[in-house]
Design a protein around this motif. Structure first.
Motif, PDB file in Angstrom:
ATOM      1  N   THR A  18       0.817  -1.220   0.000  1.00  0.00           N
ATOM      2  CA  THR A  18       0.000   0.000   0.000  1.00  0.00           C
ATOM      3  C   THR A  18       0.850   1.269   0.000  1.00  0.00           C
ATOM      4  OG1 THR A  18      -0.164  -0.045   2.408  1.00  0.00           O
ATOM      5  CG2 THR A  18      -1.929  -1.137   1.168  1.00  0.00           C
ATOM      6  N   CYS A  19       2.156   1.123   0.022  1.00  0.00           N
ATOM      7  CA  CYS A  19       3.044   2.285   0.020  1.00  0.00           C
ATOM      8  C   CYS A  19       3.059   2.948  -1.351  1.00  0.00           C
ATOM      9  CB  CYS A  19       4.468   1.872   0.386  1.00  0.00           C
ATOM     10  SG  CYS A  19       4.658   1.379   2.101  1.00  0.00           S
ATOM     11  N   SER A  20       3.401   4.216  -1.353  1.00  0.00           N
ATOM     12  CA  SER A  20       3.531   4.954  -2.607  1.00  0.00           C
ATOM     13  C   SER A  20       4.976   4.894  -3.101  1.00  0.00           C
ATOM     14  CB  SER A  20       3.118   6.408  -2.405  1.00  0.00           C
ATOM     15  OG  SER A  20       4.086   7.080  -1.610  1.00  0.00           O
ATOM     16  N   TYR A  21       5.160   5.333  -4.317  1.00  0.00           N
ATOM     17  CA  TYR A  21       6.486   5.409  -4.930  1.00  0.00           C
ATOM     18  C   TYR A  21       7.439   6.219  -4.052  1.00  0.00           C
ATOM     19  CZ  TYR A  21       9.992   6.773  -8.443  1.00  0.00           C
ATOM     20  OH  TYR A  21      11.159   7.007  -9.131  1.00  0.00           O
ATOM     21  N   LYS A  22       6.979   7.337  -3.531  1.00  0.00           N
ATOM     22  CA  LYS A  22       7.823   8.204  -2.686  1.00  0.00           C
ATOM     23  C   LYS A  22       8.159   7.551  -1.348  1.00  0.00           C
ATOM     24  CE  LYS A  22       7.665  12.602  -4.602  1.00  0.00           C
ATOM     25  NZ  LYS A  22       8.910  12.895  -5.210  1.00  0.00           N
ATOM     26  N   GLU A  23       7.229   6.801  -0.793  1.00  0.00           N
ATOM     27  CA  GLU A  23       7.436   6.205   0.528  1.00  0.00           C
ATOM     28  C   GLU A  23       8.506   5.123   0.557  1.00  0.00           C
ATOM     29  OE1 GLU A  23       3.241   6.423   2.857  1.00  0.00           O
ATOM     30  OE2 GLU A  23       3.261   5.190   1.033  1.00  0.00           O
ATOM     31  N   VAL A  24       8.821   4.546  -0.585  1.00  0.00           N
ATOM     32  CA  VAL A  24       9.797   3.443  -0.594  1.00  0.00           C
ATOM     33  C   VAL A  24      11.185   3.893  -1.027  1.00  0.00           C
ATOM     34  CG1 VAL A  24       8.032   1.703  -0.940  1.00  0.00           C
ATOM     35  CG2 VAL A  24       9.185   2.682  -2.934  1.00  0.00           C
ATOM     36  N   GLN A  25      11.385   5.186  -1.112  1.00  0.00           N
ATOM     37  CA  GLN A  25      12.676   5.703  -1.543  1.00  0.00           C
ATOM     38  C   GLN A  25      13.628   5.834  -0.362  1.00  0.00           C
ATOM     39  OE1 GLN A  25      12.175   9.212  -3.945  1.00  0.00           O
ATOM     40  NE2 GLN A  25      10.674   8.224  -5.250  1.00  0.00           N
ATOM     41  N   PHE A  26      14.075   4.701   0.121  1.00  0.00           N
ATOM     42  CA  PHE A  26      15.062   4.686   1.193  1.00  0.00           C
ATOM     43  C   PHE A  26      16.187   3.756   0.780  1.00  0.00           C
ATOM     44  CE2 PHE A  26      11.879   1.463   2.200  1.00  0.00           C
ATOM     45  CZ  PHE A  26      12.612   0.350   2.546  1.00  0.00           C
ATOM     46  N   GLU A  27      17.397   4.244   0.850  1.00  0.00           N
ATOM     47  CA  GLU A  27      18.582   3.443   0.499  1.00  0.00           C
ATOM     48  C   GLU A  27      19.180   2.905   1.788  1.00  0.00           C
ATOM     49  OE1 GLU A  27      20.151   2.666  -2.408  1.00  0.00           O
ATOM     50  OE2 GLU A  27      19.129   3.936  -3.861  1.00  0.00           O
ATOM     51  N   ASP A  28      18.503   1.961   2.378  1.00  0.00           N
ATOM     52  CA  ASP A  28      18.946   1.476   3.666  1.00  0.00           C
ATOM     53  C   ASP A  28      18.406   0.070   3.885  1.00  0.00           C
ATOM     54  OD1 ASP A  28      20.251   1.557   6.081  1.00  0.00           O
ATOM     55  OD2 ASP A  28      18.865   2.963   7.021  1.00  0.00           O
ATOM     56  N   TRP A  29      18.968  -0.607   4.839  1.00  0.00           N
ATOM     57  CA  TRP A  29      18.509  -1.920   5.261  1.00  0.00           C
ATOM     58  C   TRP A  29      17.707  -1.752   6.537  1.00  0.00           C
ATOM     59  CZ3 TRP A  29      19.774  -6.967   3.489  1.00  0.00           C
ATOM     60  CH2 TRP A  29      20.578  -6.991   2.354  1.00  0.00           C
ATOM     61  N   ILE A  30      16.609  -2.446   6.630  1.00  0.00           N
ATOM     62  CA  ILE A  30      15.852  -2.526   7.870  1.00  0.00           C
ATOM     63  C   ILE A  30      16.040  -3.952   8.374  1.00  0.00           C
ATOM     64  CG2 ILE A  30      13.579  -2.407   8.941  1.00  0.00           C
ATOM     65  CD1 ILE A  30      12.781  -0.509   6.603  1.00  0.00           C
TER      66      ILE A  30
END
Length: 102
Positions: A18-30
């Motif tokens: 349900t996330c948007s294109y902008k919401e997934v722009q993270f260059e990181d590991w969770i």
């Protein structure tokens, strides 16, 4: 991939559907806390990176270490988020053939 592993990965991936294109722009590991599946310990993680076509790939993975965190196995699936707003679920075959990992 074992059905139990796929089910867990699909559950992890569903949180991002349900996330948007902008919401997934993270260059990181969770990195998430370890979990047990069929009595075996797995280390879940989620990561994202931008592809050359400006889409973002969110990957959910489960790693099982076999020898002192040196040798292990990783299963993963993901979602491609396109700038147009389109989302594409991807499986382990896509990741191996198009991205080259796990």
């Amino acid at each position: 991939m074992k059905p139990e592993i796929r089910n867990e990965l699909e559950s992890m991936r569903s949180k991002y559907e349900t996330c948007s294109y902008k919401e997934v722009q993270f260059e990181d590991w969770i990195i998430l806390d370890s979990i047990k599946i069929e009595g075996k310990k797995y280390w879940p993680a989620i990561w994202s990176h931008q592809r050359p076509d400006d889409s973002w790939l969110v990957t959910v993975q489960l790693t099982r270490w076999l020898f002192f965190k040196i040798f292990g196995t990783t299963d993963c699936i993901g979602i491609l988020f396109h700038p147009s707003g389109e989302k594409e679920l991807v499986d382990e075959n896509f990741l191996m053939n198009e991205v080259g990992h796990p």
